[in-house]
Scaffold this active site. Structure first.
Site, PDB file in Angstrom:
ATOM      1  N   LEU A  54       0.890  -1.226  -0.087  1.00 27.64           N
ATOM      2  CA  LEU A  54       0.040   0.101  -0.127  1.00 27.64           C
ATOM      3  C   LEU A  54       0.911   1.296   0.023  1.00 27.64           C
ATOM      4  O   LEU A  54       2.033   1.140   0.826  1.00 27.64           O
ATOM      5  CB  LEU A  54      -0.920   0.216   1.176  1.00 27.64           C
ATOM      6  N   ASP A  82       4.661   6.076  -5.374  1.00 29.97           N
ATOM      7  CA  ASP A  82       4.493   6.238  -6.773  1.00 29.97           C
ATOM      8  C   ASP A  82       4.530   7.212  -7.428  1.00 29.97           C
ATOM      9  O   ASP A  82       3.735   8.433  -7.224  1.00 29.97           O
ATOM     10  CB  ASP A  82       3.481   5.371  -7.176  1.00 29.97           C
ATOM     11  N   TYR A  87       4.926  13.136 -14.411  1.00 28.66           N
ATOM     12  CA  TYR A  87       4.228  13.729 -13.502  1.00 28.66           C
ATOM     13  C   TYR A  87       4.887  15.193 -13.234  1.00 28.66           C
ATOM     14  O   TYR A  87       4.067  15.933 -12.453  1.00 28.66           O
ATOM     15  CB  TYR A  87       3.927  12.933 -12.102  1.00 28.66           C
ATOM     16  N   LYS A 116       8.635   5.923 -13.521  1.00 27.46           N
ATOM     17  CA  LYS A 116       8.491   5.297 -14.826  1.00 27.46           C
ATOM     18  C   LYS A 116       9.250   6.337 -15.748  1.00 27.46           C
ATOM     19  O   LYS A 116       9.337   7.504 -15.764  1.00 27.46           O
ATOM     20  CB  LYS A 116       7.190   5.721 -14.839  1.00 27.46           C
ATOM     21  N   HIS A 147       6.339   3.279 -18.823  1.00 27.34           N
ATOM     22  CA  HIS A 147       5.123   4.035 -18.412  1.00 27.34           C
ATOM     23  C   HIS A 147       3.821   3.500 -19.001  1.00 27.34           C
ATOM     24  O   HIS A 147       2.812   3.465 -18.639  1.00 27.34           O
ATOM     25  CB  HIS A 147       5.081   5.552 -18.681  1.00 27.34           C
TER      26      HIS A 147
HETATM   27  N1  LIG Z   1       0.712   4.289 -14.723  1.00 27.60           N
HETATM   28  C1  LIG Z   1       0.140   5.046 -15.104  1.00 27.60           C
HETATM   29  O1  LIG Z   1      -0.171   5.225 -16.178  1.00 27.60           O
HETATM   30  C2  LIG Z   1      -0.891   5.757 -14.084  1.00 27.60           C
HETATM   31  C3  LIG Z   1      -2.086   6.408 -14.510  1.00 27.60           C
HETATM   32  C4  LIG Z   1      -2.753   7.056 -13.457  1.00 27.60           C
HETATM   33  C5  LIG Z   1      -2.206   6.990 -12.170  1.00 27.60           C
HETATM   34  N2  LIG Z   1      -1.255   6.471 -11.938  1.00 27.60           N
HETATM   35  C6  LIG Z   1      -0.802   6.349 -10.335  1.00 27.60           C
HETATM   36  O2  LIG Z   1      -1.830   5.907  -9.517  1.00 27.60           O
HETATM   37  C7  LIG Z   1      -2.015   6.720  -8.690  1.00 27.60           C
HETATM   38  C8  LIG Z   1      -3.530   6.618  -8.232  1.00 27.60           C
HETATM   39  O3  LIG Z   1      -4.410   7.156  -9.147  1.00 27.60           O
HETATM   40  P1  LIG Z   1      -4.911   8.794  -8.959  1.00 27.60           P
HETATM   41  O4  LIG Z   1      -4.514   9.210  -7.920  1.00 27.60           O
HETATM   42  O5  LIG Z   1      -5.114   9.271 -10.301  1.00 27.60           O
HETATM   43  O6  LIG Z   1      -6.440   8.426  -8.500  1.00 27.60           O
HETATM   44  P2  LIG Z   1      -7.095   7.724  -7.383  1.00 27.60           P
HETATM   45  O7  LIG Z   1      -6.288   7.092  -6.179  1.00 27.60           O
HETATM   46  O8  LIG Z   1      -8.267   6.672  -7.860  1.00 27.60           O
HETATM   47  O9  LIG Z   1      -8.029   8.772  -6.777  1.00 27.60           O
HETATM   48  C9  LIG Z   1      -7.497   9.939  -6.450  1.00 27.60           C
HETATM   49  C10 LIG Z   1      -8.644  10.792  -5.866  1.00 27.60           C
HETATM   50  O10 LIG Z   1      -9.083  10.212  -4.651  1.00 27.60           O
HETATM   51  C11 LIG Z   1      -9.249  11.258  -3.662  1.00 27.60           C
HETATM   52  N3  LIG Z   1      -8.980  10.643  -2.512  1.00 27.60           N
HETATM   53  C12 LIG Z   1      -7.935   9.832  -1.810  1.00 27.60           C
HETATM   54  N4  LIG Z   1      -8.000   9.387  -0.859  1.00 27.60           N
HETATM   55  C13 LIG Z   1      -9.438   9.772  -0.437  1.00 27.60           C
HETATM   56  C14 LIG Z   1     -10.116   9.593   0.754  1.00 27.60           C
HETATM   57  N5  LIG Z   1      -9.436   8.766   1.765  1.00 27.60           N
HETATM   58  N6  LIG Z   1     -11.310  10.118   0.838  1.00 27.60           N
HETATM   59  C15 LIG Z   1     -11.848  10.727  -0.046  1.00 27.60           C
HETATM   60  N7  LIG Z   1     -11.064  11.056  -1.308  1.00 27.60           N
HETATM   61  C16 LIG Z   1      -9.809  10.457  -1.364  1.00 27.60           C
HETATM   62  C17 LIG Z   1      -8.152  12.207  -4.005  1.00 27.60           C
HETATM   63  O11 LIG Z   1      -8.474  13.551  -3.518  1.00 27.60           O
HETATM   64  P3  LIG Z   1      -7.627  14.272  -2.613  1.00 27.60           P
HETATM   65  O12 LIG Z   1      -6.405  14.893  -3.150  1.00 27.60           O
HETATM   66  O13 LIG Z   1      -8.374  15.394  -2.027  1.00 27.60           O
HETATM   67  O14 LIG Z   1      -7.235  13.454  -1.218  1.00 27.60           O
HETATM   68  C18 LIG Z   1      -8.164  12.277  -5.521  1.00 27.60           C
HETATM   69  O15 LIG Z   1      -9.224  13.201  -5.944  1.00 27.60           O
HETATM   70  C19 LIG Z   1      -1.873   7.985  -9.137  1.00 27.60           C
HETATM   71  O16 LIG Z   1      -1.587   9.136  -8.041  1.00 27.60           O
HETATM   72  C20 LIG Z   1      -0.259   7.621  -9.728  1.00 27.60           C
HETATM   73  O17 LIG Z   1       0.861   7.566  -8.992  1.00 27.60           O
HETATM   74  C21 LIG Z   1      -0.336   5.787 -12.588  1.00 27.60           C
END
Ligand SMILES: NC(=O)c1ccc[n+]([C@@H]2O[C@H](COP(=O)([O-])OP(=O)(O)OC[C@H]3O[C@@H](n4cnc5c(N)ncnc54)[C@H](OP(=O)(O)O)[C@@H]3O)[C@@H](O)[C@H]2O)c1
Length: 309
Positions: A54, A82, A87, A116, A147
């Site tokens: 996690l 991550d 980014y 990445k 990536h």
């Molecule tokens: N390899 C790839 O192509 C790729 C693509 C996309 C993402 N990623 C990685 O995966 C990670 C996760 O994806 P993501 O950040 O885009 O989306 P996510 O984790 O599904 O969602 C992030 C959203 O959730 C909210 N959030 C987080 N914890 C919360 C909680 N406990 N209660 C309420 N809201 C909450 C955040 O808002 P707040 O900021 O207000 O907490 C943000 O709006 C990325 O940060 C990145 O490191 C990789």
């Protein structure tokens, strides 16, 4: 791995190799490769290294937000960060890490950093990796991923392998490879089997087929968009199945979703710029979903992806 039959022999050998690889000095001995150790909060990768199950995602964070979030994550007990060259927040990640080290919260060795290689660096991948290290302010990263698929993945993968040989990268993997055929293609030229596949993965897109296939090779799936990404969180948190299970356990929907990911054998990296959310996301090791609850969540899958890269 070129010319090697991809059926059972090689994966079994790799799993045996991973099983007999000794733990690093001073670390508790975790479960066998690919099996989550909930006490240690890690999984043993097929590279022999242990990866926290996690962590914090940093996409869309500015350098200042990344610094604050990384510090908050480490303070909350998370040990996986991550990030990605794309980014443009690796400097902030490095600052957050150094601040946590200076405050005695962690040592560098206790933190698992993923970055990445971005597509615009695919013809200069090794340089791109060195630039990531420089911006992060570290002399190695724990995991480096391609990536997304591109026009010269094999050359990029060679650079990842070269980085492992030179000691700047410990484990390597791929991101945004969704099918068995895509994984087979990578395995056809890989000298080092990928340790991790990082893909879009959430309630409504679970892709268990790839998980099962990858598991044969000791490859662990890591979920991006564990909450559906910015723009979809309300739908995920408000899903009636999730809301009911959360109420039963006295946990939040976010915590239930993360716990489901981990109990499914999927690493989760929720993104957040909010230290209170990060602390909430870190607090998922004091309850367990039942088999019936896991089955109900698995049944939510509708093979719905939000992104197409
Ligand atoms: N390899 C790839 O192509 C790729 C693509 C996309 C993402 N990623 C990685 O995966 C990670 C996760 O994806 P993501 O950040 O885009 O989306 P996510 O984790 O599904 O969602 C992030 C959203 O959730 C909210 N959030 C987080 N914890 C919360 C909680 N406990 N209660 C309420 N809201 C909450 C955040 O808002 P707040 O900021 O207000 O907490 C943000 O709006 C990325 O940060 C990145 O490191 C990789």
């Amino acid at each position: 791995m070129r010319n090697v039959d991809r059926k059972p022999v090689l994966p079994i050998l790799l799993l045996l190799l991973a099983l007999i690889t000794p733990a690093r000095a001073g670390e508790p001995s975790p479960a066998p490769a690919g099996v989550f150790d909930f006490a240690a909060r890690t999984v043993r990768l097929n590279s022999g290294h242990d990866m926290p199950v996690l962590g914090l995602g940093t996409w869309t964070l500015s350098n200042d937000q990344a610094e604050t979030s990384v510090y908050a994550a480490l303070k909350s007990g998370m040990r996986l960060i991550d990030t990605a060259r794309y980014y443009q927040c690796e400097k902030g990640v490095g600052r957050g890490l150094r601040r946590a080290i200076a405050d005695g919260i962690v040592t560098r060795e206790e933190v698992f950093i993923t970055s990445k290689v971005m597509p615009s660096d695919y013809d200069r991948a090794l340089q791109g990796i060195h630039e990531s290290l420089s911006d992060l302010g570290v002399d190695y990263v724990d995991l480096m991923l391609i990536h997304q698929p591109g026009w010269n993945d094999e050359a990029v993968y060679r650079a990842l392998e070269q980085a492992v040989a030179e000691g700047t990268v410990r484990s390597i993997g791929i991101s945004n490879y969704y099918t068995r055929a895509q994984l087979d293609e990578v395995l056809s030229y890989a000298n080092i089997v990928p340790a991790v596949i990082q893909n879009e993965n959430h309630l409504y897109y679970q892709n268990t087929d790839l998980q099962e296939y990858a598991r044969q090779y000791g490859i662990v799936i890591e979920a991006w968009y564990p909450f559906g990404g910015r723009g979809h969180t309300a739908e995920h948190f408000g899903d009636p199945v999730i809301a009911a299970i959360a109420e039963r356990h006295g946990k939040t929907p976010a915590q239930v979703i993360l716990r489901w990911q981990l109990q499914s054998g999927v690493i989760a990296i929720p993104g957040s710029s909010n230290p209170a959310h990060i602390a909430e996301n870190a607090d998922i090791f004091d309850f367990e979903l039942t088999e019936e609850e896991m089955a109900r969540i698995h049944a939510l899958d509708r093979q719905e992806r939000y992104e197409s890269w």
